[in-house]
Design an enzyme around this catalytic site. Structure first.
Site, PDB file in Angstrom:
ATOM      1  N   TRP A   1     -42.359  26.434  -5.300  1.00 33.95           N
ATOM      2  CA  TRP A   1     -41.046  26.220  -4.741  1.00 33.95           C
ATOM      3  C   TRP A   1     -40.592  27.462  -3.712  1.00 33.95           C
ATOM      4  O   TRP A   1     -40.103  27.296  -2.723  1.00 33.95           O
ATOM      5  CB  TRP A   1     -39.972  25.964  -5.785  1.00 33.95           C
ATOM      6  CG  TRP A   1     -40.410  25.147  -6.826  1.00 33.95           C
ATOM      7  CD1 TRP A   1     -40.774  24.975  -8.008  1.00 33.95           C
ATOM      8  CD2 TRP A   1     -40.481  23.719  -6.421  1.00 33.95           C
ATOM      9  NE1 TRP A   1     -40.996  23.793  -8.499  1.00 33.95           N
ATOM     10  CE2 TRP A   1     -40.945  22.971  -7.384  1.00 33.95           C
ATOM     11  CE3 TRP A   1     -40.348  22.891  -5.374  1.00 33.95           C
ATOM     12  CZ2 TRP A   1     -41.159  21.614  -7.369  1.00 33.95           C
ATOM     13  CZ3 TRP A   1     -40.720  21.499  -5.289  1.00 33.95           C
ATOM     14  CH2 TRP A   1     -41.045  20.993  -6.146  1.00 33.95           C
ATOM     15  N   ASP A  24     -32.557  30.179  -4.747  1.00 30.86           N
ATOM     16  CA  ASP A  24     -32.840  28.857  -5.402  1.00 30.86           C
ATOM     17  C   ASP A  24     -32.798  28.791  -6.957  1.00 30.86           C
ATOM     18  O   ASP A  24     -33.568  29.605  -7.533  1.00 30.86           O
ATOM     19  CB  ASP A  24     -33.910  28.470  -4.748  1.00 30.86           C
ATOM     20  CG  ASP A  24     -34.627  26.841  -5.513  1.00 30.86           C
ATOM     21  OD1 ASP A  24     -33.856  26.497  -6.444  1.00 30.86           O
ATOM     22  OD2 ASP A  24     -35.810  26.564  -5.215  1.00 30.86           O
ATOM     23  N   LYS A  64     -31.800  19.580 -13.443  1.00 31.87           N
ATOM     24  CA  LYS A  64     -32.005  20.466 -14.784  1.00 31.87           C
ATOM     25  C   LYS A  64     -30.813  20.752 -15.591  1.00 31.87           C
ATOM     26  O   LYS A  64     -30.839  19.818 -16.652  1.00 31.87           O
ATOM     27  CB  LYS A  64     -32.815  21.815 -14.160  1.00 31.87           C
ATOM     28  CG  LYS A  64     -34.178  21.649 -14.188  1.00 31.87           C
ATOM     29  CD  LYS A  64     -34.668  21.096 -12.816  1.00 31.87           C
ATOM     30  CE  LYS A  64     -35.991  21.336 -12.415  1.00 31.87           C
ATOM     31  NZ  LYS A  64     -36.599  20.826 -11.261  1.00 31.87           N
TER      32      LYS A  64
HETATM   33  C1  LIG Z   1     -37.237  25.962  -8.661  1.00 32.73           C
HETATM   34  C2  LIG Z   1     -37.065  24.728  -8.007  1.00 32.73           C
HETATM   35  N1  LIG Z   1     -36.691  24.501  -6.375  1.00 32.73           N
HETATM   36  C3  LIG Z   1     -36.838  23.264  -5.883  1.00 32.73           C
HETATM   37  C4  LIG Z   1     -37.207  22.252  -6.460  1.00 32.73           C
HETATM   38  C5  LIG Z   1     -36.928  20.939  -5.652  1.00 32.73           C
HETATM   39  O1  LIG Z   1     -36.037  20.356  -6.140  1.00 32.73           O
HETATM   40  P1  LIG Z   1     -35.792  18.677  -5.354  1.00 32.73           P
HETATM   41  O2  LIG Z   1     -36.946  18.027  -5.934  1.00 32.73           O
HETATM   42  O3  LIG Z   1     -34.582  18.390  -5.638  1.00 32.73           O
HETATM   43  O4  LIG Z   1     -36.116  18.958  -3.957  1.00 32.73           O
HETATM   44  C6  LIG Z   1     -37.458  22.337  -7.819  1.00 32.73           C
HETATM   45  C7  LIG Z   1     -38.076  20.929  -8.542  1.00 32.73           C
HETATM   46  O5  LIG Z   1     -38.355  20.867  -9.614  1.00 32.73           O
HETATM   47  C8  LIG Z   1     -37.519  23.518  -8.464  1.00 32.73           C
HETATM   48  O6  LIG Z   1     -37.797  23.388  -9.648  1.00 32.73           O
HETATM   49 MG   LIG Z   2     -42.320  27.265  -9.145  1.00 29.38          MG
END
Ligand SMILES: Cc1ncc(COP(=O)(O)O)c(C=O)c1O
Ligand SMILES: [Mg+2]
Ligand SMILES: Cc1ncc(COP(=O)(O)O)c(C=O)c1O
Ligand SMILES: [Mg+2]
Ligand SMILES: [Mg+2]
Ligand SMILES: [Mg+2]
Lengths: 354, 354
Positions: free
Chosen positions: B100, B167, B191
Site C-alpha cells: 500500500w 494511511d 476494516k
Molecule cells: C493499508 C491499506 N491502504 C490502502 C488500502 C486500499 O484501500 P481501498 O481498497 O479502499 O482503496 C488497503 C486495502 O486493504 C489497505 O489495507
Molecule cells: Mg501492506
C-alpha cells in the site's frame, strides 16, 4: 401508512430488492456471514460484480460490441473529471442543459479547451437547445440525457463525428435508445439502478489510450477495465443492490417493458398539470422529462393547502429544487403508476377545495 | 454453525451493527422508507453524516483542534492521489513499508518529486525501517501505520518538520495514539469502521490551499470540507453503518477500551505462533501488527490437515495474501477474543494430530 416516494435521488427502489438487500446484510447466500463482512475477492462477491456488469450490458444491448461495464466509486461527479482526464487532449464540445452539464463542463476546462456548443441558461434551462453546430476537430462531445433538476430530457441526440459521451444518471434503463451510438455512458446508481455509492460506467474500449497525459490509477478507465472493477475495494453493498435491481428489471421484461410504464406515468402527470388550472409545467412541452416532472402553482394558489393534502396522502419528496422552485415529481423505474395516480388525485382534490 | 471471520477486509463488523443496518434498509428511523431510498439531503441523513463525522473526531480526540472529518467515496486508493494532488507542490517523502505504501508512492510521483526515505522491500516488507533521514525541504511525509498484507505496524512515528500524512486504513480506532501529531489521516472504512464504499479523511485545515495547481472539485479537500461531505451524493449506506460502528465503539468505552481487547487478541495468537513448533511468524517480532498476524507452516508440516481443522471449526478468511503465503489472521476491532481462542485451539489440535 403507505408512502409514495417521489424523491429525486437517492430514490425509490423495488420493494423486493429492498427486502433481499436487508436479508443479504444479515446472511449472504446462506453463508452465515453478512454481505458487508466478506472479502470483495470472495467467489460469491466476484460473481455479483460479474453479473451486475453483464446485466448492465445486456439491458443496453451492448454485449460483444467492444464495450466494458464498470462499477466505480465517486458518483457521477467524479465522471465529470474522469471523462476529461481520459479523453480530452485538446478540445471537447459540451451541450449545456442544466446544473449537471454546467458542472461537467467546468471540470473539463481544467484539462483542455472546452466549447459550449449551446446553452439553455437564458431560460433557466427549461428547454433543450436544438440546431447547434458541433466543431469537427473535437476529442469528444458531451451531453446530459436527462436534466434531473429542470425536468427536461433529450429526445434526439446529435450525430457527431467524435466519441459521444453522455451523463445518463437520471434516465438510464428507462427508455429504449440505440446505445451503440454512445462511446461513454455514465450514471450514478442512485436513480434507476440502486443505492448511492456506486456509479455505472459503460465505455467503448477503442476510445481509450489516446491522450498524452499521465492518468492516476484510480482515474484511469483502462486500469479499472483490466481489473474488472476490482482495482481496489468496490462499494460492495451498492453493487449488490444494483445487481438485484438490474435483475428485477430483467424479470419485468427489460427496458422496453419499463418504458411503457414510464410513458404511462409521465402521461398521467403531465395531462393533469396541463388540465388543472392551478398548476403550470416548468419545462417546454416538447422537451419534458419522463423521469422528473417539474411544475409550479399558478399565482395566488394556496400552497399551504396543497402541501397539506399531498403530505396527508403519504406523498414525499416532491418539493422542487431551489433552482426551479415549485414541485418536482420524480418517477423513476421503481415508482409504481399507482403513486402517480395518487398524486393526480391530490391535485384534483386541491382544485375542488381551492 | 458459528463463524469466526478473520477476513482481512471487508471484514467482521459488530453483530448489533449488522442487525441495525438490516433494519434501516427495511425501515429507517420509523419513516416507513428505506435508508437507501431517501434523499441524502433529508434531515435524517444529514444528522447521520454529522454524527459520523463528530464521532470520528471524538474517538481521535481531535475536536476543536482545527481538524475536519470527511466521508468520501473512492477508497483509500483515491486518497493516494488526492493527498498528492492537494499537498505536493515540489517534493514529498514516503516511507515504504509494503504494497500500500508503494502504491501511494507511485501515485504521488505523478505530481512532483518523491523521496523514498526507507524501504523494507529487501526482506519482503517483514519489518519497519528505523533511523532513516527525512529531508527538511518537503511538502509532507507519508507513511502507512499498519501493513495489512505483511502484518507489520509502526509503533513509533517519526518527528517531522512538515505535515505528517498517514494511511491508517487497517488500524484506525484500534489503539491510542497522539492523533494531533498527524495532519492528514485517511482510512478506507472496510476494516475497523464499516462496510466498503466510504473512506474517512481527517485533515488539519491549515495544511490546505498551498499548492499552485488547479484541483478538480471532487479531488479537492477544501470543497468537500465546505460542503460537509455532501458536495455530491455520498455513499449513504456505508456512512450510516460507519456511524453505527463508531457508536458501538463509544458505548464499549472507546479506543482505550478496545485497545486492551486488541492487545489480548494479539498476545493470544502470537504466543501460540511462537510456542507451536509447527508455525513460524512472518513479521519481525518488534514490528508485529496487532491487527493482522501473518504466519506460515514450518517445512514439512501437513497443510491439508491444518486447513481441514480450521475450516471444520467455522474459521474463515485466514488464507494469507499471495505476497506472503501461509496464513493471515486479521483481528479487527469487531473480532471477539473468543474467535482467536478458537483458532489457537485449532493450532494446538493440529500439533497433537501431526
Ligand atoms: C493499508 C491499506 N491502504 C490502502 C488500502 C486500499 O484501500 P481501498 O481498497 O479502499 O482503496 C488497503 C486495502 O486493504 C489497505 O489495507
Ligand atoms: Mg501492506
Ligand atoms: C444528471 C445528473 N448528473 C450528475 C449528478 C451527480 O451525481 P453524484 O451525486 O453521484 O455525483 C446527478 C445527481 O443528481 C444528476 O442528476
Ligand atoms: Mg440538471
Ligand atoms: Mg395547468
Ligand atoms: Mg512457532
Amino acid at each position: 401508512m403507505k408512502k409514495h416516494n417521489f424523491s429525486a435521488g437517492p430514490c425509490i427502489l423495488p420493494q423486493e430488492v429492498i427486502k433481499k438487500s436487508a436479508e443479504a446484510v444479515l446472511n449472504f447466500n446462506n453463508s452465515n456471514l453478512s454481505l458487508i463482512e466478506i472479502s470483495h475477492r470472495s467467489k460469491d462477491f466476484v460473481a455479483v460484480m460479474d453479473n451486475a456488469c453483464a446485466l448492465a450490458l445486456e439491458h443496453l444491448n451492448l454485449q460483444n460490441k467492444g464495450y466494458k461495464a464498470l462499477f466505480l466509486q465517486g458518483g457521477a461527479s467524479t465522471q465529470f473529471l474522469m471523462a476529461a482526464y481520459n479523453l480530452l487532449e485538446k478540445k471537447a464540445a459540451y451541450l449545456n442543459t442544466g446544473t449537471w452539464s454546467s458542472k461537467a463542463l467546468k471540470e473539463a476546462k481544467l484539462f483542455g479547451e472546452v466549447i459550449e456548443v449551446a446553452s439553455s441558461k437564458d431560460k433557466n434551462f427549461n428547454y433543450i437547445p436544438k440546431n447547434f453546430n458541433i466543431p469537427s476537430d473535437i476529442d469528444y462531445f458531451h451531453c446530459t440525457s436527462n436534466n434531473t433538476i429542470f425536468g427536461t430530457q433529450i429526445n434526439s441526440f446529435p450525430e457527431v463525428n467524435a466519441p459521444l459521451v453522455c451523463d445518463m444518471s437520471s434516465d438510464i434503463f428507462s427508455r429504449e435508445l440505440d446505445f451503440s451510438k454512445f462511446d461513454l455512458i455514465y450514471a450514478g446508481a442512485q436513480k434507476n439502478m440502486g443505492p448511492a455509492g456506486t456509479t455505472l460506467v459503460v465505455v467503448k474500449e477503442e476510445i481509450l489510450g489516446k491522450v498524452s497525459r499521465n492518468i492516476p490509477s484510480m482515474l484511469d478507465y483502462k486500469i479499472h477495465i483490466n481489473s474488472e472493477s476490482m482495482f481496489n475495494t468496490p462499494s460492495v453493498f451498492a453493487v449488490y443492490v444494483s445487481m438485484l435491481t438490474l435483475d428485477w428489471l430483467k424479470n419485468l421484461g427489460g427496458i422496453s417493458a419499463i418504458e411503457k410504464i414510464n410513458n404511462k406515468k409521465a402521461d398521467t402527470i403531465y395531462t393533469e398539470i396541463d388540465r388543472n388550472p392551478l398548476f403550470k409545467g416548468f419545462a417546454q412541452k416538447e422537451d419534458r422529462s419522463k423521469m422528473n416532472a417539474t411544475f409550479t402553482l399558478v399565482e395566488g394558489a394556496n400552497q399551504e393547502l396543497f402541501d397539506g393534502l399531498w403530505k396527508a396522502a403519504g406523498i414525499s419528496g416532491i418539493n422542487g429544487h431551489r433552482s426551479v422552485g415549485g414541485y418536482r415529481a420524480s418517477m423513476y423505474n421503481a415508482l409504481p403508476l399507482e403513486s402517480v395516480q395518487v398524486l393526480v388525485e391530490v391535485m384534483k382534490e386541491f382544485e375542488r377545495k381551492s
